[in-house]
Write a protein that holds these residues in place. Structure first.
Motif, PDB file in Angstrom:
ATOM      1  N   LEU A   1     -46.384  -6.656  53.821  1.00  0.00           N
ATOM      2  CA  LEU A   1     -45.783  -5.359  54.142  1.00  0.00           C
ATOM      3  C   LEU A   1     -44.276  -5.372  53.891  1.00  0.00           C
ATOM      4  CD1 LEU A   1     -47.518  -4.346  57.507  1.00  0.00           C
ATOM      5  CD2 LEU A   1     -47.665  -3.119  55.339  1.00  0.00           C
ATOM      6  N   VAL A   2     -43.610  -6.416  54.390  1.00  0.00           N
ATOM      7  CA  VAL A   2     -42.160  -6.518  54.234  1.00  0.00           C
ATOM      8  C   VAL A   2     -41.798  -6.676  52.757  1.00  0.00           C
ATOM      9  CG1 VAL A   2     -40.108  -7.890  54.774  1.00  0.00           C
ATOM     10  CG2 VAL A   2     -41.814  -7.455  56.553  1.00  0.00           C
ATOM     11  N   THR A   3     -42.486  -7.561  52.064  1.00  0.00           N
ATOM     12  CA  THR A   3     -42.201  -7.819  50.654  1.00  0.00           C
ATOM     13  C   THR A   3     -42.390  -6.562  49.817  1.00  0.00           C
ATOM     14  OG1 THR A   3     -42.849 -10.132  50.921  1.00  0.00           O
ATOM     15  CG2 THR A   3     -42.786  -9.276  48.670  1.00  0.00           C
ATOM     16  N   GLU A   4     -43.482  -5.851  50.035  1.00  0.00           N
ATOM     17  CA  GLU A   4     -43.737  -4.622  49.285  1.00  0.00           C
ATOM     18  C   GLU A   4     -42.653  -3.586  49.559  1.00  0.00           C
ATOM     19  OE1 GLU A   4     -47.733  -3.134  49.833  1.00  0.00           O
ATOM     20  OE2 GLU A   4     -48.584  -5.094  49.352  1.00  0.00           O
ATOM     21  N   TYR A   5     -42.219  -3.480  50.790  1.00  0.00           N
ATOM     22  CA  TYR A   5     -41.153  -2.531  51.117  1.00  0.00           C
ATOM     23  C   TYR A   5     -39.869  -2.913  50.380  1.00  0.00           C
ATOM     24  CZ  TYR A   5     -37.835   0.327  53.659  1.00  0.00           C
ATOM     25  OH  TYR A   5     -36.841   1.230  53.983  1.00  0.00           O
ATOM     26  N   LEU A   6     -39.486  -4.180  50.456  1.00  0.00           N
ATOM     27  CA  LEU A   6     -38.241  -4.627  49.828  1.00  0.00           C
ATOM     28  C   LEU A   6     -38.280  -4.447  48.313  1.00  0.00           C
ATOM     29  CD1 LEU A   6     -37.546  -7.860  51.887  1.00  0.00           C
ATOM     30  CD2 LEU A   6     -36.403  -5.632  52.099  1.00  0.00           C
ATOM     31  N   ASN A   7     -39.455  -4.616  47.723  1.00  0.00           N
ATOM     32  CA  ASN A   7     -39.588  -4.453  46.280  1.00  0.00           C
ATOM     33  C   ASN A   7     -39.613  -2.984  45.858  1.00  0.00           C
ATOM     34  OD1 ASN A   7     -39.625  -7.208  45.784  1.00  0.00           O
ATOM     35  ND2 ASN A   7     -41.841  -7.338  45.900  1.00  0.00           N
ATOM     36  N   ALA A   8     -39.912  -2.085  46.790  1.00  0.00           N
ATOM     37  CA  ALA A   8     -40.085  -0.667  46.454  1.00  0.00           C
ATOM     38  C   ALA A   8     -38.827   0.172  46.662  1.00  0.00           C
ATOM     39  CB  ALA A   8     -41.228  -0.075  47.273  1.00  0.00           C
ATOM     40  N   VAL A   9     -37.873  -0.321  47.446  1.00  0.00           N
ATOM     41  CA  VAL A   9     -36.691   0.487  47.746  1.00  0.00           C
ATOM     42  C   VAL A   9     -35.463  -0.055  47.019  1.00  0.00           C
ATOM     43  CG1 VAL A   9     -37.541   1.175  50.017  1.00  0.00           C
ATOM     44  CG2 VAL A   9     -36.064  -0.820  49.829  1.00  0.00           C
ATOM     45  N   ASN A  10     -34.478   0.814  46.875  1.00  0.00           N
ATOM     46  CA  ASN A  10     -33.185   0.411  46.325  1.00  0.00           C
ATOM     47  C   ASN A  10     -32.401  -0.245  47.464  1.00  0.00           C
ATOM     48  OD1 ASN A  10     -30.604   0.191  45.375  1.00  0.00           O
ATOM     49  ND2 ASN A  10     -30.445   2.305  44.668  1.00  0.00           N
ATOM     50  N   LEU A  11     -32.283  -1.544  47.442  1.00  0.00           N
ATOM     51  CA  LEU A  11     -31.678  -2.280  48.556  1.00  0.00           C
ATOM     52  C   LEU A  11     -30.219  -1.934  48.781  1.00  0.00           C
ATOM     53  CD1 LEU A  11     -33.279  -5.826  48.259  1.00  0.00           C
ATOM     54  CD2 LEU A  11     -33.980  -3.907  49.666  1.00  0.00           C
ATOM     55  N   SER A  12     -29.535  -1.405  47.769  1.00  0.00           N
ATOM     56  CA  SER A  12     -28.116  -1.078  47.935  1.00  0.00           C
ATOM     57  C   SER A  12     -27.901   0.038  48.949  1.00  0.00           C
ATOM     58  CB  SER A  12     -27.488  -0.715  46.590  1.00  0.00           C
ATOM     59  OG  SER A  12     -28.051   0.475  46.102  1.00  0.00           O
ATOM     60  N   ASN A  13     -28.947   0.757  49.283  1.00  0.00           N
ATOM     61  CA  ASN A  13     -28.852   1.839  50.270  1.00  0.00           C
ATOM     62  C   ASN A  13     -29.492   1.462  51.597  1.00  0.00           C
ATOM     63  OD1 ASN A  13     -27.662   3.548  48.344  1.00  0.00           O
ATOM     64  ND2 ASN A  13     -29.668   4.055  47.531  1.00  0.00           N
ATOM     65  N   THR A  14     -29.625   0.169  51.869  1.00  0.00           N
ATOM     66  CA  THR A  14     -30.330  -0.268  53.069  1.00  0.00           C
ATOM     67  C   THR A  14     -29.522  -1.288  53.869  1.00  0.00           C
ATOM     68  OG1 THR A  14     -31.416  -2.193  52.072  1.00  0.00           O
ATOM     69  CG2 THR A  14     -32.510  -0.047  51.794  1.00  0.00           C
ATOM     70  N   ILE A  15     -30.036  -1.605  55.039  1.00  0.00           N
ATOM     71  CA  ILE A  15     -29.414  -2.643  55.871  1.00  0.00           C
ATOM     72  C   ILE A  15     -29.593  -4.023  55.255  1.00  0.00           C
ATOM     73  CG2 ILE A  15     -29.670  -1.332  58.010  1.00  0.00           C
ATOM     74  CD1 ILE A  15     -32.069  -3.186  58.675  1.00  0.00           C
ATOM     75  N   PHE A  16     -30.433  -4.131  54.250  1.00  0.00           N
ATOM     76  CA  PHE A  16     -30.744  -5.419  53.625  1.00  0.00           C
ATOM     77  C   PHE A  16     -29.762  -5.810  52.520  1.00  0.00           C
ATOM     78  CE2 PHE A  16     -34.736  -3.362  54.932  1.00  0.00           C
ATOM     79  CZ  PHE A  16     -35.134  -4.262  55.905  1.00  0.00           C
ATOM     80  N   LYS A  17     -28.836  -4.918  52.146  1.00  0.00           N
ATOM     81  CA  LYS A  17     -28.045  -5.120  50.937  1.00  0.00           C
ATOM     82  C   LYS A  17     -27.131  -6.347  50.970  1.00  0.00           C
ATOM     83  CE  LYS A  17     -24.637  -1.730  52.375  1.00  0.00           C
ATOM     84  NZ  LYS A  17     -24.118  -0.411  52.114  1.00  0.00           N
TER      85      LYS A  17
END
Length: 125
Positions: free
Chosen positions: A90-106
């Protein structure tokens, strides 16, 4: 709504309502089993040690909506190892599907997942 969509919406809400300081270098998705099933939670830390998982107990970031109860449709009848696998996917699919530059993960250099009493699995980088 599907269980996967519920999970994605949870992280989307966190990304819309929370900001993570540049000092937060690692995020951990913790897992535990409660009476009503399995629950994921998200925390962040200003420290990270690849050799020692205790860094994850140093909590410097906690979103207001910290917890996510995993749908029984995802985990019913599964052993803990399978719950961990499903959660990691679930986490991996989410991270691969979103533009990380607009997230808390960047800015983080590590994203991990694991049960509170087990070893952490590194998802990112």
């Amino acid at each position: 709504m599907s269980a996967k969509a519920d999970f994605n919406n949870w992280l989307d809400r966190i990304n819309k309502t929370e900001t993570v300081d540049d000092r937060i270098i690692a995020l951990n998705f913790g897992l535990f089993e409660a009476e009503n099933g399995y629950t994921l939670y998200l925390t962040g830390s200003e420290c990270f040690d690849e050799e020692d998982d205790t860094w994850a107990t140093n909590i410097d970031f906690e979103p207001k909506e910290k917890y996510f109860v995993l749908s029984s449709s995802l985990v019913k009848g599964k052993e803990w190892q399978e719950v961990l696998t499903v959660s990691k996917e679930l986490v991996t699919e989410y991270l691969n599907a979103v533009n990380l530059s607009n997230t808390i993960f960047k800015h983080v250099k590590a994203i991990t997942i694991g049960f509170d009493d087990g070893n952490l699995i590194r998802i990112k980088p």
